[in-house]
Design a protein around this motif. Structure first.
Motif, PDB file in Angstrom:
ATOM      1  N   GLY A  32       0.810  -1.210   0.000  1.00  0.00           N
ATOM      2  CA  GLY A  32       0.000   0.000   0.000  1.00  0.00           C
ATOM      3  C   GLY A  32       0.842   1.258   0.000  1.00  0.00           C
ATOM      4  O   GLY A  32       1.962   1.274   0.500  1.00  0.00           O
ATOM      5  N   ARG A  33       0.275   2.307  -0.569  1.00  0.00           N
ATOM      6  CA  ARG A  33       0.970   3.588  -0.654  1.00  0.00           C
ATOM      7  C   ARG A  33       0.159   4.713  -0.008  1.00  0.00           C
ATOM      8  O   ARG A  33       0.480   5.879  -0.163  1.00  0.00           O
ATOM      9  CB  ARG A  33       1.242   3.941  -2.121  1.00  0.00           C
ATOM     10  CG  ARG A  33       2.086   2.930  -2.866  1.00  0.00           C
ATOM     11  CD  ARG A  33       3.544   3.078  -2.467  1.00  0.00           C
ATOM     12  NE  ARG A  33       4.390   2.208  -3.275  1.00  0.00           N
ATOM     13  CZ  ARG A  33       4.987   1.129  -2.796  1.00  0.00           C
ATOM     14  NH1 ARG A  33       4.824   0.776  -1.548  1.00  0.00           N
ATOM     15  NH2 ARG A  33       5.747   0.395  -3.556  1.00  0.00           N
ATOM     16  N   VAL A  34      -0.893   4.368   0.721  1.00  0.00           N
ATOM     17  CA  VAL A  34      -1.751   5.370   1.345  1.00  0.00           C
ATOM     18  C   VAL A  34      -1.093   5.929   2.604  1.00  0.00           C
ATOM     19  O   VAL A  34      -1.105   7.132   2.850  1.00  0.00           O
ATOM     20  CB  VAL A  34      -3.128   4.765   1.698  1.00  0.00           C
ATOM     21  CG1 VAL A  34      -3.987   5.753   2.466  1.00  0.00           C
ATOM     22  CG2 VAL A  34      -3.829   4.290   0.436  1.00  0.00           C
ATOM     23  N   ALA A  35      -0.497   5.048   3.389  1.00  0.00           N
ATOM     24  CA  ALA A  35       0.113   5.440   4.661  1.00  0.00           C
ATOM     25  C   ALA A  35       1.607   5.100   4.639  1.00  0.00           C
ATOM     26  O   ALA A  35       2.107   4.485   3.700  1.00  0.00           O
ATOM     27  CB  ALA A  35      -0.586   4.710   5.805  1.00  0.00           C
ATOM     28  N   ALA A  36       2.283   5.470   5.698  1.00  0.00           N
ATOM     29  CA  ALA A  36       3.734   5.274   5.786  1.00  0.00           C
ATOM     30  C   ALA A  36       4.108   3.798   5.695  1.00  0.00           C
ATOM     31  O   ALA A  36       3.392   2.942   6.215  1.00  0.00           O
ATOM     32  CB  ALA A  36       4.247   5.848   7.099  1.00  0.00           C
ATOM     33  N   PRO A  37       5.235   3.487   5.043  1.00  0.00           N
ATOM     34  CA  PRO A  37       5.745   2.112   5.063  1.00  0.00           C
ATOM     35  C   PRO A  37       6.113   1.736   6.495  1.00  0.00           C
ATOM     36  O   PRO A  37       6.492   2.589   7.292  1.00  0.00           O
ATOM     37  CB  PRO A  37       6.982   2.155   4.170  1.00  0.00           C
ATOM     38  CG  PRO A  37       7.120   3.542   3.673  1.00  0.00           C
ATOM     39  CD  PRO A  37       6.079   4.393   4.305  1.00  0.00           C
ATOM     40  N   LEU A  38       6.009   0.453   6.816  1.00  0.00           N
ATOM     41  CA  LEU A  38       6.226   0.019   8.201  1.00  0.00           C
ATOM     42  C   LEU A  38       7.571  -0.675   8.420  1.00  0.00           C
ATOM     43  O   LEU A  38       7.743  -1.388   9.404  1.00  0.00           O
ATOM     44  CB  LEU A  38       5.067  -0.872   8.640  1.00  0.00           C
ATOM     45  CG  LEU A  38       3.707  -0.177   8.641  1.00  0.00           C
ATOM     46  CD1 LEU A  38       2.613  -1.125   9.096  1.00  0.00           C
ATOM     47  CD2 LEU A  38       3.721   1.086   9.493  1.00  0.00           C
TER      48      LEU A  38
END
Length: 137
Positions: A75-81
């Motif tokens: 996903g690219r909506v939120a920060a990478p984890l």
């Protein structure tokens, strides 16, 4: 001489480990580092990182986040984890501690009412497993 036997066994184990690492090269060292990171994450969170990939998939975390080691979590909506243990803040609003991370995963809006991150229904025990995984990566 019974006391010498455990010392010799320990020495042989250490020698065997060094030989294994020497023959395995960088991949052996990387494996050992991953094992150490997982043990540290277990100790910090009380969770089990091996259970987390299935949880991250079940709760749809990869739809918004890129998560290393989780198939389809791009996903690219939120920060990478990746490398979450190295960050100062969780969600940009609270100090990065295991308890705060678990609280954020369970109910992000309790910490930041305007957060776009949804409440997924994950339990605190499951969130500890996820936190352990994220701290180990």
């Amino acid at each position: 001489m019974p006391a010498a036997r455990p010392a010799r066994r320990l020495w042989l184990l250490a020698l065997g480990t060094l030989l294994l690492l020497g023959t395995a090269g960088a991949s052996g060292a990387a494996f050992m580092q991953r094992q150490q990171d997982a043990e540290l994450a277990r100790a910090i969170t009380g969770g089990e990182p091996d259970r987390a990939p299935a949880l991250l998939i079940r709760y749809g975390c990869g739809g918004c986040h890129a998560i290393p080691g989780v198939p389809g979590a791009d996903g690219r909506v939120a920060a990478p984890l990746a490398k979450l243990r190295e960050r100062v803040y969780v969600g940009g609003v609270t100090r990065n501690t295991a308890d705060n991370l678990v609280a954020w995963i369970v109910d992000p809006r309790a910490l930041s009412p305007r957060s776009a991150m949804p409440v997924t229904g994950i339990t605190p025990a499951e969130a500890r497993d996820v936190a352990a995984y994220l701290y180990a990566r």
